[in-house]
Design a protein around this motif. Structure first.
Motif, short mmCIF file in Angstrom:
data_model
loop_
_atom_site.label_atom_id
_atom_site.label_comp_id
_atom_site.label_asym_id
_atom_site.label_seq_id
_atom_site.Cartn_x
_atom_site.Cartn_y
_atom_site.Cartn_z
N ARG A 173 2.00 25.07 28.38
CA ARG A 173 2.52 26.53 28.90
C ARG A 173 1.61 27.48 29.29
N GLN A 174 1.19 27.88 29.07
CA GLN A 174 0.16 29.92 28.90
C GLN A 174 1.45 30.67 28.97
N TRP A 175 2.67 30.67 27.20
CA TRP A 175 3.29 31.70 27.44
C TRP A 175 2.67 32.23 26.55
N THR A 176 2.37 33.82 26.72
CA THR A 176 1.47 34.70 27.07
C THR A 176 2.25 35.16 25.53
N ALA A 177 3.62 35.66 26.13
CA ALA A 177 4.57 36.59 25.14
C ALA A 177 4.42 35.71 23.93
N VAL A 178 4.80 34.60 23.57
CA VAL A 178 4.39 33.72 22.40
C VAL A 178 3.34 33.37 21.55
N LEU A 179 2.00 33.28 22.55
CA LEU A 179 0.57 33.15 22.07
C LEU A 179 0.52 35.02 20.68
N GLU A 180 1.12 35.64 21.42
CA GLU A 180 1.11 36.98 20.36
C GLU A 180 1.09 36.78 19.11
N HIS A 181 2.11 35.80 19.12
CA HIS A 181 2.37 36.07 17.65
C HIS A 181 1.81 34.80 16.82
N PRO A 182 0.76 34.33 16.58
CA PRO A 182 -0.21 33.38 15.46
C PRO A 182 0.11 34.07 13.81
N ARG A 183 -0.28 33.03 13.63
CA ARG A 183 -0.52 33.46 12.00
C ARG A 183 -1.39 31.68 10.91
N HIS A 184 -1.87 32.04 9.87
CA HIS A 184 -2.06 30.95 9.45
C HIS A 184 -1.01 30.59 8.50
N VAL A 185 -0.91 29.27 8.58
CA VAL A 185 0.30 28.68 7.30
C VAL A 185 -1.18 27.81 6.20
N ASN A 186 -0.52 28.61 5.60
CA ASN A 186 -1.58 27.23 4.47
C ASN A 186 0.15 25.49 4.19
N ARG A 187 -0.88 24.92 3.56
CA ARG A 187 -0.06 22.76 3.87
C ARG A 187 -0.87 22.76 2.28
N PHE A 188 0.08 22.64 1.35
CA PHE A 188 -0.31 22.21 0.45
C PHE A 188 0.30 20.34 -0.01
N ARG A 189 -1.03 19.83 0.03
CA ARG A 189 -0.65 18.33 -0.43
C ARG A 189 -1.19 17.57 -1.67
N SER A 190 -0.48 16.55 -2.61
CA SER A 190 -1.71 15.69 -3.50
C SER A 190 -2.07 14.87 -2.90
N MET A 191 -3.39 14.25 -2.99
CA MET A 191 -3.58 12.65 -2.82
C MET A 191 -4.30 12.62 -4.27
N GLU A 192 -4.41 11.15 -4.10
CA GLU A 192 -5.12 10.20 -4.98
C GLU A 192 -6.82 10.52 -4.85
N ALA A 193 -7.07 10.40 -6.02
CA ALA A 193 -8.76 11.13 -5.82
C ALA A 193 -9.87 9.51 -5.39
N ARG A 194 -8.85 8.20 -5.86
CA ARG A 194 -10.09 7.20 -4.89
C ARG A 194 -9.99 6.57 -3.66
N THR A 195 -8.50 6.95 -3.55
CA THR A 195 -8.41 6.48 -2.30
C THR A 195 -8.20 7.43 -1.29
N LEU A 196 -7.79 8.30 -1.67
CA LEU A 196 -7.37 10.21 -1.07
C LEU A 196 -6.18 9.00 0.28
N ALA A 197 -5.08 8.54 -0.87
CA ALA A 197 -4.18 8.58 0.20
C ALA A 197 -2.61 9.75 -0.73
N ILE A 198 -2.78 9.69 0.94
CA ILE A 198 -1.70 10.73 0.68
C ILE A 198 -0.02 10.75 -0.26
#
Length: 517
Positions: A182-207
Motif C-alpha cells: 500500500r506504499q505506507w511511507t511513514a511505516v516503511l521508514e522503520h525497518p529492522r533486521h530480525v533473527n529467527r532461530f530454528r532447529s532442523m534434522e540434519a539428514r532430512t532438513l525437517a523443521i
C-alpha cells in the motif's frame, strides 16, 4: 529445490565423473529471508539455522510517532471533557441536594427505594451534589491540559529516538508486506533486521521447532557452545545474546557490551578455549586500525578485554607510518599444552612481509612464536583441529597452503589444482572439527553458466575429493558446514542476489566410495 547438482568424485589430482545426483535433502528458505547461517549441533543429528529478514519495528514506530499519539490521546480527553462540561450545564443541581443519576430528579424529602420519576433503583447512600463551580472546574481543567498537550509538539521539538527504542522487541513481517503493497511511507521508514532461530534434522532438513526471535543483523556471529546447550550471538553494535537450546542452557541478553561496542568495526568468532565457560570474539575497528579480542562468559554474562593489538591510528601523528595491522585472529586448542591465539597480520603497511604471531592464552600480550607466511596475501586462515597446522588461502585466487604455525613451514601447497580454480573469485573457506576435510567456495571467472563451485578437500594431502556445482539463483555466496564426525556436508547461501536461499545436505560417505564402481 529446482535444478540438479553435478557431483564428481576426485581421486588424487585426477577427475572421475561418476554420475549426476541430487543431495539427500534440500530446503528453500522463504523468499523474504536475506541471510542464513547454519550451525551444526555437536551430536550430528540436528542443525540450527539463523534466518535474518526485514520486518517493521513496531515499537520504534510507536516511539517515533509518540507526539502524534499523545495528540490523539489528548484530543480524546478533550472530547470527553467537553461532553462532561455540556452535561454539567444541562443538568442544573443545587449544592447539598440529592439527585437521581438517571433522570436528574431532585430526591430531597423522598424516602423510597426507587425514583418517583423514572422508577430507577436508588443506592442505599445518596451522594449530595457539589457546588456548580466545583462541577465545572474538573472538565475545564481537563480541557486546558488536553489543549496544552495537543499544542506541545508544535511548540517544542520532542525527541523521537533514543535508548527507549530498544526497550521492547516488537517486530512484524506482515505489517511490512502490507506497508509495501500500500506504499505506507511513514511505516516503511522503520525497518529492522530480525533473527529467527530454528532447529532442523540434519539428514532430512525437517523443521523441528522455532527456538526464538530476536533483533539482529546479517553480520551477527552465531555459534554453539562446546556442550551444545546454548547458542551465542554477537553483533557489531555490542549486543550479546545467549539462547538456551535445552533445560541445561541459560538464556539472557546484554543489549550493549562495552568491550564490543565501537564505531565501524567487524566481528568474528575466535573460538571456545577448553577448560572455561568463555567465548572469544575479535573486533576489527577500521577507524583505529586495531583488532580487539574480548571474551564473554556465556553463563554469567561477564565480559573482559583479552587483547588489543595493532596501532591506534587515532593516537598517531599524520607523518608516522602505521605498522602491524592484524588481519585475523583464531584460537587453537592444542593437543598438548594450553590454548594459543594465532594472530595473522601484515608486518608492514604495504603487505610485503606477512607474519603469524603465536600468543599464549594465559598472557596474550606476549608472544611465543613469530613465523613468516611465505607469499601469503590473503585474509583466510583456519585452524585444523588440534594440530599445529593452519589452512591459508590466497585472496586473489582459489589456492591453498597448509602451514605449520610453529615455524611457518609449508606442509603442502596447491595453487592451480584445476582449470576452474585457476580463474576464479574465492568465497568462503572452512575446516571440519576433526581436521580431516576442508571446503572452499569460489565462482569461476570464465564460466558461461551462472553457477558456483564448492570443493571438498583432503587435509592430509590437499587433494580435491569432491566438486559440486551449485545453481547461482540459490547459492549466490555459498557456505558449508560439516556436521559432527564429518557425516554430512551442509551447503547453503549467506546472501542471495535473486530468488530464495537454498540449503542442501550431502552424505560424505560418498567420499570413501570406489571411483571405478
Amino acid at each position: 529445490m529446482t535444478g540438479g547438482f553435478s557431483f564428481w568424485i576426485r581421486s588424487g589430482r585426477g577427475l572421475h565423473t561418476i554420475h549426476k545426483m541430487q543431495p539427500i535433502a534440500s530446503y528453500d528458505f522463504p523468499a523474504y529471508v536475506v541471510h542464513v547461517d547454519v550451525i551444526p549441533d555437536h551430536d550430528a543429528q540436528l542443525l540450527y539455522t539463523r534466518e535474518c529478514y526485514w520486518a517493521i519495528d513496531v515499537w520504534s514506530l510507536v516511539v517515533h510517532y509518540w507526539p502524534e499519539a499523545l495528540q490523539v490521546l489528548a484530543a480524546m480527553v478533550l472530547f470527553v471533557s467537553i461532553l462532561k462540561y455540556a452535561r454539567v450545564l444541562r443538568r442544573k443541581r443545587r449544592a447539598g441536594s440529592a439527585y437521581c443519576r438517571k433522570c436528574n430528579y431532585c430526591l430531597d424529602g423522598v424516602d423510597a427505594d426507587s425514583c418517583p420519576e423514572c422508577a430507577a433503583v436508588l443506592p442505599a447512600k445518596m451522594m449530595q451534589a457539589r457546588s456548580r463551580t466545583h462541577q465545572i472546574a474538573i472538565p475545564i481543567c481537563m480541557m486546558l491540559i488536553a489543549i496544552v498537550f495537543i499544542a506541545l509538539p508544535h511548540i517544542v521539538k520532542l525527541p523521537r529516538s533514543g535508548t527507549v527504542n530498544n526497550w521492547i522487541d516488537w517486530a512484524s513481517r506482515p505489517l511490512l508486506d502490507v506497508a509495501t503493497k500500500r506504499q505506507w511511507t511513514a511505516v516503511l521508514e522503520h525497518p529492522r533486521h530480525v533473527n529467527r532461530f530454528r532447529s532442523m534434522e540434519a539428514r532430512t532438513l525437517a523443521i523441528q521447532r522455532t527456538i526464538t526471535h530476536s533483533w539482529g543483523t546479517p553480520l551477527d556471529v552465531v555459534a554453539v557452545i562446546p556442550n551444545g546447550n546454548q547458542l551465542v550471538v554477537a553483533d557489531y553494535t555490542g549486543r550479546f545474546e545467549s539462547i538456551a537450546l535445552n533445560s541445561d542452557g541459560k538464556s539472557f541478553r546484554i543489549r550493549s557490551v562495552p568491550e564490543l561496542k565501537s564505531q565501524f568495526f567487524e566481528q568474528s568468532l575466535v573460538g571456545f578455549p577448553e577448560g572455561n565457560e568463555e567465548v572469544f570474539f575479535a573486533s576489527l575497528n577500521t577507524e583505529k586500525d586495531q583488532t580487539i579480542v574480548s571474551s564473554i562468559n556465556y553463563v554469567t554474562g561477564e565480559s573482559r578485554i583479552v587483547l588489543a593489538t595493532g596501532v591506534d591510528k587515532s593516537q598517531q601523528s599524520a607523518n608516522i607510518e602505521i605498522r602491524s595491522l592484524p588481519r585475523q585472529i583464531i584460537l587453537v586448542n592444542r593437543a598438548e599444552g594450553s590454548p594459543v591465539l594465532l594472530d595473522a597480520h601484515h608486518k608492514y603497511w604495504d603487505h610485503t612481509t606477512p607474519g603469524l604471531l603465536v600468543r599464549p592464552l594465559e598472557d596474550p600480550t606476549t608472544t611465543i612464536g613469530d613465523s613468516s607466511l611465505p607469499s601469503w596475501s590473503g585474509t583466510e586462515i583456519r585452524s585444523v583441529g588440534r594440530s599445529s597446522a593452519v589452512l591459508l588461502r590466497y585472496q586473489g585466487a582459489s589456492a591453498l597452503k597448509l602451514v605449520d604455525w610453529r615455524d611457518g613451514a609449508v606442509l603442502w601447497s596447491y595453487g592451480t589444482r584445476s582449470r576452474e580454480s585457476m580463474y576464479s573469485f574465492p568465497g568462503e573457506l572452512g575446516v571440519s572439527s576433526t581436521g580431516k576435510f576442508s571446503w572452499e567456495a569460489f565462482h569461476p571467472y570464465a564460466n558461461e553458466r551462472e553457477i558456483r563451485m564448492m570443493h571438498v578437500n583432503d587435509m592430509a594431502t590437499g587433494d580435491t575429493l569432491m566438486s559440486i556445482e551449485l545453481p547461482f539463483g540459490f547459492f549466490y555466496d555459498p557456505r558449508g558446514a560439516f556436521t559432527s564426525g564429518d557425516k554430512f556436508l551442509c551447503v547453503h547461501a549467506s546472501n542471495p542476489m535473486r530468488g530464495p536461499i537454498g540449503l542442501c545436505v550431502f552424505d560424505l560417505a560418498t567420499l570413501h566410495a570406489d571411483p571405478e564402481q
